[in-house]
Design a protein around this motif. Structure first.
Motif, PDB file in Angstrom:
ATOM      1  N   ARG A  67      -0.829   0.630   3.840  1.00  0.00           N
ATOM      2  CA  ARG A  67      -1.234   1.984   4.170  1.00  0.00           C
ATOM      3  C   ARG A  67      -2.687   2.186   3.776  1.00  0.00           C
ATOM      4  O   ARG A  67      -3.104   1.753   2.709  1.00  0.00           O
ATOM      5  CB  ARG A  67      -0.345   2.958   3.415  1.00  0.00           C
ATOM      6  CG  ARG A  67      -0.656   4.389   3.527  1.00  0.00           C
ATOM      7  CD  ARG A  67       0.184   5.250   4.456  1.00  0.00           C
ATOM      8  NE  ARG A  67       1.493   4.791   4.837  1.00  0.00           N
ATOM      9  CZ  ARG A  67       2.633   5.389   4.506  1.00  0.00           C
ATOM     10  NH1 ARG A  67       2.615   6.439   3.728  1.00  0.00           N
ATOM     11  NH2 ARG A  67       3.772   4.943   4.971  1.00  0.00           N
ATOM     12  N   THR A  68      -3.438   2.862   4.633  1.00  0.00           N
ATOM     13  CA  THR A  68      -4.805   3.284   4.331  1.00  0.00           C
ATOM     14  C   THR A  68      -4.851   4.796   4.520  1.00  0.00           C
ATOM     15  O   THR A  68      -4.498   5.296   5.583  1.00  0.00           O
ATOM     16  CB  THR A  68      -5.820   2.604   5.264  1.00  0.00           C
ATOM     17  OG1 THR A  68      -5.737   1.193   5.073  1.00  0.00           O
ATOM     18  CG2 THR A  68      -7.234   3.064   4.959  1.00  0.00           C
ATOM     19  N   VAL A  69      -5.260   5.496   3.461  1.00  0.00           N
ATOM     20  CA  VAL A  69      -5.316   6.961   3.510  1.00  0.00           C
ATOM     21  C   VAL A  69      -6.778   7.381   3.339  1.00  0.00           C
ATOM     22  O   VAL A  69      -7.327   7.313   2.236  1.00  0.00           O
ATOM     23  CB  VAL A  69      -4.436   7.590   2.404  1.00  0.00           C
ATOM     24  CG1 VAL A  69      -4.451   9.108   2.515  1.00  0.00           C
ATOM     25  CG2 VAL A  69      -3.021   7.058   2.475  1.00  0.00           C
ATOM     26  N   GLU A  75     -11.539   6.079   0.867  1.00  0.00           N
ATOM     27  CA  GLU A  75     -10.176   5.827   1.303  1.00  0.00           C
ATOM     28  C   GLU A  75      -9.408   5.055   0.242  1.00  0.00           C
ATOM     29  O   GLU A  75     -10.000   4.328  -0.553  1.00  0.00           O
ATOM     30  CB  GLU A  75     -10.132   5.086   2.638  1.00  0.00           C
ATOM     31  CG  GLU A  75     -10.733   3.712   2.632  1.00  0.00           C
ATOM     32  CD  GLU A  75     -10.779   3.086   4.024  1.00  0.00           C
ATOM     33  OE1 GLU A  75     -10.747   3.829   5.039  1.00  0.00           O
ATOM     34  OE2 GLU A  75     -10.852   1.861   4.087  1.00  0.00           O
ATOM     35  N   ARG A  77      -6.516   2.233  -0.222  1.00  0.00           N
ATOM     36  CA  ARG A  77      -5.846   1.148   0.494  1.00  0.00           C
ATOM     37  C   ARG A  77      -4.713   0.605  -0.371  1.00  0.00           C
ATOM     38  O   ARG A  77      -4.934   0.259  -1.527  1.00  0.00           O
ATOM     39  CB  ARG A  77      -6.822   0.026   0.816  1.00  0.00           C
ATOM     40  CG  ARG A  77      -7.962   0.462   1.722  1.00  0.00           C
ATOM     41  CD  ARG A  77      -8.933  -0.669   1.953  1.00  0.00           C
ATOM     42  NE  ARG A  77     -10.101  -0.186   2.666  1.00  0.00           N
ATOM     43  CZ  ARG A  77     -11.227  -0.870   2.790  1.00  0.00           C
ATOM     44  NH1 ARG A  77     -11.325  -2.076   2.254  1.00  0.00           N
ATOM     45  NH2 ARG A  77     -12.232  -0.367   3.446  1.00  0.00           N
ATOM     46  N   ALA A  87      -3.420  -1.622  -5.087  1.00  0.00           N
ATOM     47  CA  ALA A  87      -4.184  -0.541  -4.466  1.00  0.00           C
ATOM     48  C   ALA A  87      -5.625  -0.537  -4.947  1.00  0.00           C
ATOM     49  O   ALA A  87      -5.920  -0.951  -6.067  1.00  0.00           O
ATOM     50  CB  ALA A  87      -3.536   0.811  -4.770  1.00  0.00           C
ATOM     51  N   ARG A 135       3.516   5.124  -5.601  1.00  0.00           N
ATOM     52  CA  ARG A 135       2.622   6.227  -5.257  1.00  0.00           C
ATOM     53  C   ARG A 135       1.221   5.846  -5.712  1.00  0.00           C
ATOM     54  O   ARG A 135       1.018   5.445  -6.855  1.00  0.00           O
ATOM     55  CB  ARG A 135       3.080   7.498  -5.943  1.00  0.00           C
ATOM     56  CG  ARG A 135       2.139   8.657  -5.767  1.00  0.00           C
ATOM     57  CD  ARG A 135       2.666   9.937  -6.360  1.00  0.00           C
ATOM     58  NE  ARG A 135       3.033   9.764  -7.760  1.00  0.00           N
ATOM     59  CZ  ARG A 135       3.770  10.625  -8.448  1.00  0.00           C
ATOM     60  NH1 ARG A 135       4.233  11.703  -7.868  1.00  0.00           N
ATOM     61  NH2 ARG A 135       4.042  10.413  -9.703  1.00  0.00           N
ATOM     62  N   THR A 137      -2.859   7.187  -5.987  1.00  0.00           N
ATOM     63  CA  THR A 137      -3.758   8.334  -5.979  1.00  0.00           C
ATOM     64  C   THR A 137      -5.158   7.818  -6.271  1.00  0.00           C
ATOM     65  O   THR A 137      -5.363   7.097  -7.245  1.00  0.00           O
ATOM     66  CB  THR A 137      -3.351   9.362  -7.054  1.00  0.00           C
ATOM     67  OG1 THR A 137      -1.996   9.739  -6.841  1.00  0.00           O
ATOM     68  CG2 THR A 137      -4.252  10.580  -7.010  1.00  0.00           C
ATOM     69  N   SER A 146      -3.591  11.425  -2.310  1.00  0.00           N
ATOM     70  CA  SER A 146      -2.410  10.727  -2.791  1.00  0.00           C
ATOM     71  C   SER A 146      -1.578  10.279  -1.594  1.00  0.00           C
ATOM     72  O   SER A 146      -1.536  10.984  -0.564  1.00  0.00           O
ATOM     73  CB  SER A 146      -1.567  11.632  -3.688  1.00  0.00           C
ATOM     74  OG  SER A 146      -0.392  10.957  -4.104  1.00  0.00           O
ATOM     75  N   THR A 147      -0.921   9.141  -1.713  1.00  0.00           N
ATOM     76  CA  THR A 147      -0.082   8.647  -0.628  1.00  0.00           C
ATOM     77  C   THR A 147       1.296   9.290  -0.637  1.00  0.00           C
ATOM     78  O   THR A 147       2.007   9.216   0.352  1.00  0.00           O
ATOM     79  CB  THR A 147       0.120   7.122  -0.750  1.00  0.00           C
ATOM     80  OG1 THR A 147       0.795   6.841  -1.972  1.00  0.00           O
ATOM     81  CG2 THR A 147      -1.194   6.392  -0.666  1.00  0.00           C
ATOM     82  N   ILE A 150       5.887   5.998  -1.254  1.00  0.00           N
ATOM     83  CA  ILE A 150       6.019   5.122  -0.080  1.00  0.00           C
ATOM     84  C   ILE A 150       6.799   3.877  -0.473  1.00  0.00           C
ATOM     85  O   ILE A 150       7.050   3.653  -1.653  1.00  0.00           O
ATOM     86  CB  ILE A 150       4.632   4.743   0.509  1.00  0.00           C
ATOM     87  CG1 ILE A 150       3.747   4.086  -0.540  1.00  0.00           C
ATOM     88  CG2 ILE A 150       3.947   5.973   1.106  1.00  0.00           C
ATOM     89  CD1 ILE A 150       2.412   3.585  -0.006  1.00  0.00           C
TER      90      ILE A 150
END
Length: 152
Positions: A67-69, A75, A77, A87, A135, A137, A146-147, A150
């Motif tokens: 996931r990339t937010v 961002e 990753r 992350a 999770r 952040t 924050s993701t 997931i």
């Protein structure tokens, strides 16, 4: 006549009557020199054309990108390996040092945090995530994201 064993274990290389250990070193040196040139040529092939667009840098985390937010200043990753999650927080515009952080927590565990003044990224941080939700952040210059949970 003497024989000298080279560095590759080759026995029976015939040399002159007064050949000693020095002849083997010269022969091994030529091989090493050729090997060194081969490495330099291969490395030269990896150097990008200065006019070519910049490629995305390789990740510092192992595993596949999960996931990339994105957020306004960077961002977060998240990557997932077999047993672990990793992350990083990456700044949108690297350069001067600024406050950055990344926190990664598996459900039921304590968060792992990397916080400080960085130019490009905070992290990597890794947690055990086999059959667990995680999770992440991250923040850059006070803006964070924050993701949520997931991998559940």
């Amino acid at each position: 006549m003497g024989t000298v064993a080279g560095s590759s274990g080759e026995a029976g290389v015939k040399t002159g009557a007064r050949a000693g250990a020095g002849a083997g070193v010269v022969a091994a040196g030529k091989g090493a020199l050729a090997y060194g040139f081969a490495i330099l040529i291969a490395a030269g092939a990896l150097v990008a054309d200065p006019g070519a667009p910049a490629a995305r840098a390789a990740s510092v985390c192992s595993g596949r990108p999960l996931r990339t937010v994105p957020f306004s200043t960077g961002e977060v990753r998240v990557y997932k390996g077999r047993d672990y999650a990793c992350a990083v927080t990456v700044a949108k515009k690297p350069g001067k040092k600024r406050s950055m952080s990344i926190s990664l927590q598996s459900r039921g565990g304590n968060p792992v945090l990397d916080r400080g003044q960085f130019t490009r990224q905070a992290g990597p941080v890794t947690v055990h995530a086999l059959n667990r939700c995680v999770r992440a952040t991250g923040s850059v210059s006070g803006t964070s994201v924050s993701t949520g949970w997931i991998l559940c």
